[in-house]
Design a protein around this motif. Structure first.
Motif, PDB file in Angstrom:
ATOM      1  N   HIS A 100      34.142  61.896  45.059  1.00 38.70           N
ATOM      2  CA  HIS A 100      33.648  61.268  46.281  1.00 38.70           C
ATOM      3  C   HIS A 100      33.731  62.263  47.423  1.00 38.70           C
ATOM      4  N   GLU A 101      32.789  62.176  48.341  1.00 40.37           N
ATOM      5  CA  GLU A 101      32.790  63.048  49.505  1.00 40.37           C
ATOM      6  C   GLU A 101      33.374  62.317  50.703  1.00 40.37           C
ATOM      7  N   LEU A 102      34.002  63.071  51.611  1.00 36.25           N
ATOM      8  CA  LEU A 102      34.449  62.480  52.863  1.00 36.25           C
ATOM      9  C   LEU A 102      33.234  62.057  53.666  1.00 36.25           C
ATOM     10  N   LEU A 103      33.355  60.926  54.351  1.00 33.97           N
ATOM     11  CA  LEU A 103      32.252  60.444  55.166  1.00 33.97           C
ATOM     12  C   LEU A 103      32.275  61.123  56.526  1.00 33.97           C
ATOM     13  N   THR A 104      31.094  61.318  57.076  1.00 34.50           N
ATOM     14  CA  THR A 104      31.001  61.890  58.414  1.00 34.50           C
ATOM     15  C   THR A 104      31.330  60.805  59.439  1.00 34.50           C
ATOM     16  N   GLU A 105      31.540  61.228  60.670  1.00 31.25           N
ATOM     17  CA  GLU A 105      31.804  60.273  61.750  1.00 31.25           C
ATOM     18  C   GLU A 105      30.641  59.293  61.887  1.00 31.25           C
ATOM     19  N   MET A 151      36.371  56.010  46.732  1.00 39.24           N
ATOM     20  CA  MET A 151      36.630  54.621  47.085  1.00 39.24           C
ATOM     21  C   MET A 151      38.073  54.484  47.530  1.00 39.24           C
ATOM     22  N   ILE A 152      38.784  53.511  47.060  1.00 38.79           N
ATOM     23  CA  ILE A 152      40.148  53.250  47.517  1.00 38.79           C
ATOM     24  C   ILE A 152      41.134  53.911  46.564  1.00 38.79           C
ATOM     25  N   LYS A 153      41.858  54.897  47.077  1.00 36.89           N
ATOM     26  CA  LYS A 153      42.825  55.623  46.252  1.00 36.89           C
ATOM     27  C   LYS A 153      44.132  54.850  46.095  1.00 36.89           C
ATOM     28  N   ASP A 154      44.520  54.142  47.144  1.00 41.83           N
ATOM     29  CA  ASP A 154      45.780  53.403  47.143  1.00 41.83           C
ATOM     30  C   ASP A 154      45.667  52.171  46.236  1.00 41.83           C
ATOM     31  N   GLU A 155      46.487  52.135  45.185  1.00 41.49           N
ATOM     32  CA  GLU A 155      46.395  51.065  44.185  1.00 41.49           C
ATOM     33  C   GLU A 155      46.692  49.682  44.777  1.00 41.49           C
ATOM     34  N   ALA A 156      47.664  49.588  45.670  1.00 39.53           N
ATOM     35  CA  ALA A 156      47.998  48.291  46.273  1.00 39.53           C
ATOM     36  C   ALA A 156      46.822  47.773  47.100  1.00 39.53           C
ATOM     37  N   SER A 157      46.185  48.655  47.843  1.00 39.59           N
ATOM     38  CA  SER A 157      45.019  48.254  48.647  1.00 39.59           C
ATOM     39  C   SER A 157      43.857  47.850  47.755  1.00 39.59           C
ATOM     40  N   ARG A 158      43.669  48.585  46.676  1.00 37.97           N
ATOM     41  CA  ARG A 158      42.590  48.257  45.738  1.00 37.97           C
ATOM     42  C   ARG A 158      42.803  46.852  45.157  1.00 37.97           C
ATOM     43  N   LYS A 159      44.056  46.536  44.798  1.00 36.78           N
ATOM     44  CA  LYS A 159      44.357  45.213  44.255  1.00 36.78           C
ATOM     45  C   LYS A 159      44.120  44.122  45.285  1.00 36.78           C
ATOM     46  N   GLN A 160      44.464  44.399  46.550  1.00 35.43           N
ATOM     47  CA  GLN A 160      44.223  43.416  47.611  1.00 35.43           C
ATOM     48  C   GLN A 160      42.734  43.128  47.765  1.00 35.43           C
ATOM     49  N   VAL A 161      41.931  44.177  47.750  1.00 34.79           N
ATOM     50  CA  VAL A 161      40.481  44.004  47.882  1.00 34.79           C
ATOM     51  C   VAL A 161      39.934  43.203  46.703  1.00 34.79           C
ATOM     52  N   LEU A 162      40.346  43.571  45.507  1.00 35.20           N
ATOM     53  CA  LEU A 162      39.867  42.852  44.326  1.00 35.20           C
ATOM     54  C   LEU A 162      40.279  41.387  44.349  1.00 35.20           C
ATOM     55  N   ASN A 163      41.511  41.109  44.766  1.00 33.57           N
ATOM     56  CA  ASN A 163      41.967  39.720  44.852  1.00 33.57           C
ATOM     57  C   ASN A 163      41.150  38.930  45.863  1.00 33.57           C
ATOM     58  N   ILE A 184      38.496  47.729  53.006  1.00 32.48           N
ATOM     59  CA  ILE A 184      37.860  48.929  52.445  1.00 32.48           C
ATOM     60  C   ILE A 184      37.626  49.951  53.554  1.00 32.48           C
ATOM     61  N   MET A 185      37.124  49.485  54.701  1.00 34.33           N
ATOM     62  CA  MET A 185      36.895  50.402  55.821  1.00 34.33           C
ATOM     63  C   MET A 185      38.196  51.022  56.308  1.00 34.33           C
ATOM     64  N   ALA A 186      39.262  50.233  56.396  1.00 36.54           N
ATOM     65  CA  ALA A 186      40.555  50.750  56.848  1.00 36.54           C
ATOM     66  C   ALA A 186      41.048  51.848  55.905  1.00 36.54           C
ATOM     67  N   CYS A 187      40.912  51.627  54.617  1.00 38.90           N
ATOM     68  CA  CYS A 187      41.328  52.638  53.639  1.00 38.90           C
ATOM     69  C   CYS A 187      40.466  53.887  53.744  1.00 38.90           C
ATOM     70  N   THR A 188      39.171  53.700  53.921  1.00 42.87           N
ATOM     71  CA  THR A 188      38.253  54.828  54.054  1.00 42.87           C
ATOM     72  C   THR A 188      38.579  55.646  55.301  1.00 42.87           C
ATOM     73  N   LEU A 189      38.845  54.956  56.411  1.00 41.62           N
ATOM     74  CA  LEU A 189      39.207  55.658  57.643  1.00 41.62           C
ATOM     75  C   LEU A 189      40.512  56.438  57.465  1.00 41.62           C
ATOM     76  N   ARG A 190      41.492  55.793  56.855  1.00 37.85           N
ATOM     77  CA  ARG A 190      42.782  56.455  56.629  1.00 37.85           C
ATOM     78  C   ARG A 190      42.599  57.708  55.768  1.00 37.85           C
ATOM     79  N   GLU A 191      41.825  57.586  54.708  1.00 33.95           N
ATOM     80  CA  GLU A 191      41.593  58.721  53.823  1.00 33.95           C
ATOM     81  C   GLU A 191      40.795  59.820  54.534  1.00 33.95           C
ATOM     82  N   SER A 192      39.842  59.433  55.363  1.00 35.31           N
ATOM     83  CA  SER A 192      39.053  60.421  56.086  1.00 35.31           C
ATOM     84  C   SER A 192      39.901  61.184  57.097  1.00 35.31           C
ATOM     85  N   ILE A 193      40.760  60.460  57.809  1.00 37.20           N
ATOM     86  CA  ILE A 193      41.635  61.105  58.785  1.00 37.20           C
ATOM     87  C   ILE A 193      42.580  62.080  58.088  1.00 37.20           C
TER      88      ILE A 193
END
Length: 89
Positions: A73-78, A1-13, A56-65
């Motif tokens: 968790h597994e990396l998502l395919t294209e 899911m979201i590794k970045d704590e600041a991003s996770r807090k933004q999503v939860l808020n 969430i998608m932005a974080c996922t894309l960043r982590e995948s790149i």
């Protein structure tokens, strides 16, 4: 899911805000409020949920790149990323 704590807090808020807005919509309907007021508040709920999904998608894309993912968790395919993105659009 979201590794970045600041991003996770933004999503939860954002989602907590949407939850509160949705509760307000339910109350408005129960109280017989005007359609205009209900729909305006409902649009705010929808926007808050959309923004959380895009974050969430932005974080996922960043982590995948970067080739990073949270433990267990597994990396998502294209194709999977594209399908998720299209789900939000």
């Amino acid at each position: 899911m979201i590794k970045d704590e600041a991003s996770r807090k933004q999503v939860l808020n954002r989602l907590r805000r949407a939850q509160g807005q949705l509760a307000a919509v339910l109350t408005m309907i129960e109280d017989g409020r005007e359609c205009r007021d209900v729909v305006t508040q409902l649009a705010a709920v929808s926007k808050a949920i959309d923004r959380a999904g895009f974050k969430i998608m932005a974080c996922t894309l960043r982590e995948s790149i970067a080739g990073e993912t949270a433990p267990g968790h597994e990396l998502l395919t294209e194709e999977e990323l594209e399908k998720l993105f299209m789900t939000l659009s």
